[in-house]
Scaffold this motif. Sequence first.
Motif, PDB file in Angstrom:
ATOM      1  N   MET A 137       8.651  25.964  29.833  1.00 22.85           N
ATOM      2  CA  MET A 137       9.897  25.354  29.369  1.00 22.85           C
ATOM      3  C   MET A 137      10.627  26.281  28.413  1.00 22.85           C
ATOM      4  O   MET A 137      11.845  26.486  28.527  1.00 22.85           O
ATOM      5  CB  MET A 137       9.594  24.027  28.677  1.00 22.85           C
ATOM      6  CG  MET A 137      10.808  23.365  28.038  1.00 22.85           C
ATOM      7  SD  MET A 137      10.370  22.020  26.904  1.00 22.85           S
ATOM      8  CE  MET A 137       9.688  22.969  25.529  1.00 22.85           C
ATOM      9  N   HIS A 138       9.899  26.885  27.457  1.00 25.38           N
ATOM     10  CA  HIS A 138      10.533  27.786  26.489  1.00 25.38           C
ATOM     11  C   HIS A 138      11.121  29.014  27.178  1.00 25.38           C
ATOM     12  O   HIS A 138      12.195  29.498  26.801  1.00 25.38           O
ATOM     13  CB  HIS A 138       9.518  28.203  25.424  1.00 25.38           C
ATOM     14  CG  HIS A 138       9.157  27.113  24.471  1.00 25.38           C
ATOM     15  ND1 HIS A 138      10.103  26.337  23.816  1.00 25.38           N
ATOM     16  CD2 HIS A 138       7.946  26.645  24.061  1.00 25.38           C
ATOM     17  CE1 HIS A 138       9.497  25.450  23.045  1.00 25.38           C
ATOM     18  NE2 HIS A 138       8.187  25.604  23.180  1.00 25.38           N
ATOM     19  N   ARG A 141      14.368  27.808  28.825  1.00 19.85           N
ATOM     20  CA  ARG A 141      15.377  27.534  27.788  1.00 19.85           C
ATOM     21  C   ARG A 141      15.892  28.822  27.154  1.00 19.85           C
ATOM     22  O   ARG A 141      17.002  28.860  26.611  1.00 19.85           O
ATOM     23  CB  ARG A 141      14.789  26.616  26.715  1.00 19.85           C
ATOM     24  CG  ARG A 141      14.693  25.150  27.146  1.00 19.85           C
ATOM     25  CD  ARG A 141      14.084  24.285  26.052  1.00 19.85           C
ATOM     26  NE  ARG A 141      14.100  22.875  26.412  1.00 19.85           N
ATOM     27  CZ  ARG A 141      15.070  22.027  26.055  1.00 19.85           C
ATOM     28  NH1 ARG A 141      16.083  22.451  25.327  1.00 19.85           N
ATOM     29  NH2 ARG A 141      15.013  20.754  26.428  1.00 19.85           N
ATOM     30  N   SER A 176      12.963  21.637  30.787  1.00 17.83           N
ATOM     31  CA  SER A 176      13.864  22.714  30.355  1.00 17.83           C
ATOM     32  C   SER A 176      15.329  22.337  30.435  1.00 17.83           C
ATOM     33  O   SER A 176      16.175  22.959  29.791  1.00 17.83           O
ATOM     34  CB  SER A 176      13.625  23.957  31.212  1.00 17.83           C
ATOM     35  OG  SER A 176      14.014  23.726  32.563  1.00 17.83           O
TER      36      SER A 176
END
Length: 265
Positions: A137-138, A141, A176
Motif C-alpha cells: 500500500m505504501h 501511495r 492504496s
Amino acid sequence: MYINDFEAYCFDLDGTIYLGNEILPGAKETLEMLRMNDKKVMFITNSPTRTREECREKLEEFGIAVNQDEILTGPFISALYFSENFPDALIYVVGEEAIKTEFDHFSLKMTDDPLEATHVLVGLDRSFTYEKLNLAMHAVRNGAKIIVTNPDPTCPVPGGVVSDTYAIARAIEVASGQSIFQVTGKPSAFYGERILKELNVARDRCLIIGDRLETDILLGKFNKISTCLVLTGVTKQEDVDKAKIYPDYIVNDLNSLFFNVKQPC
C-alpha cells in the motif's frame, strides 16, 4: 471449422490437464494424438507460483513430454511485459519465488524497499500478511503502479477452490486508493499476442482450451482466437448462460475433445 482442423492447440493447466496431483481424464491421450498428427501444442497457465521449468517437471511427472518453450506462465509473461514496456523499472514483488526466478532470467531490477519502487507486481502469495499489505500500500501511495500477474480470484483444487492472486491485488488496490494499472496474464491482449508469436500461426488456426470463462475463454474472445471450454475445473455448464460468455465448443473432459462436442448457440 471442425475442432480437429486447427493447426495449434493451447491448453490451460490447472483444471484442464490436471487437478492438484491428479491428471484429468483424456489429457495424456489427447496430447499424444495431437503430437502424432503434427499439431502444435502450447501450455498456457496463469499460475503465478510456478516457473516454466517447474511446470515442465510437473507435466513430465504425469508422463507428458514437453519442451520449456511450449509453456507460458504468469511470472514469465509478467517478466516479458516489464522487459518490453518498463525495462528500467524498480519492482516491489508481492508473490512467491517463481516470480523472482523468472525476473532474474531477464535481469529485471527488484527492490525490498517499497518507497523506492516504481511498480508493485502482485502474484499469489500464500504467506500474505497484514504487514505485506501495508508495505505494498505504501509503495502505491508513493507513486508505484500496480501490475497483476493474473486476474483469477480463485484456483481449482481437489474438492473446491482456494483464493488466488486477484483477491490480494484488490486488497492492495482498495488500501492504496489507486486502480490496478495492468493485468498481464490471461485474458490480456499481451498474453494473446505472445501465444501467436511463439506458435507462429494465424489466429484463426489456433484453439484455446481451458476451464475458466473469465480467463481462458475471454482470452480467445479478446484476441479473436477460437475457444473450447472443458468442464473439469471451476466452470460448470450452467455458468455459461449466467456469465453470457460463450465458447465456440464445450466438452465434458479431454476424452471428448474430438467427440461429443457441444457447440453453443
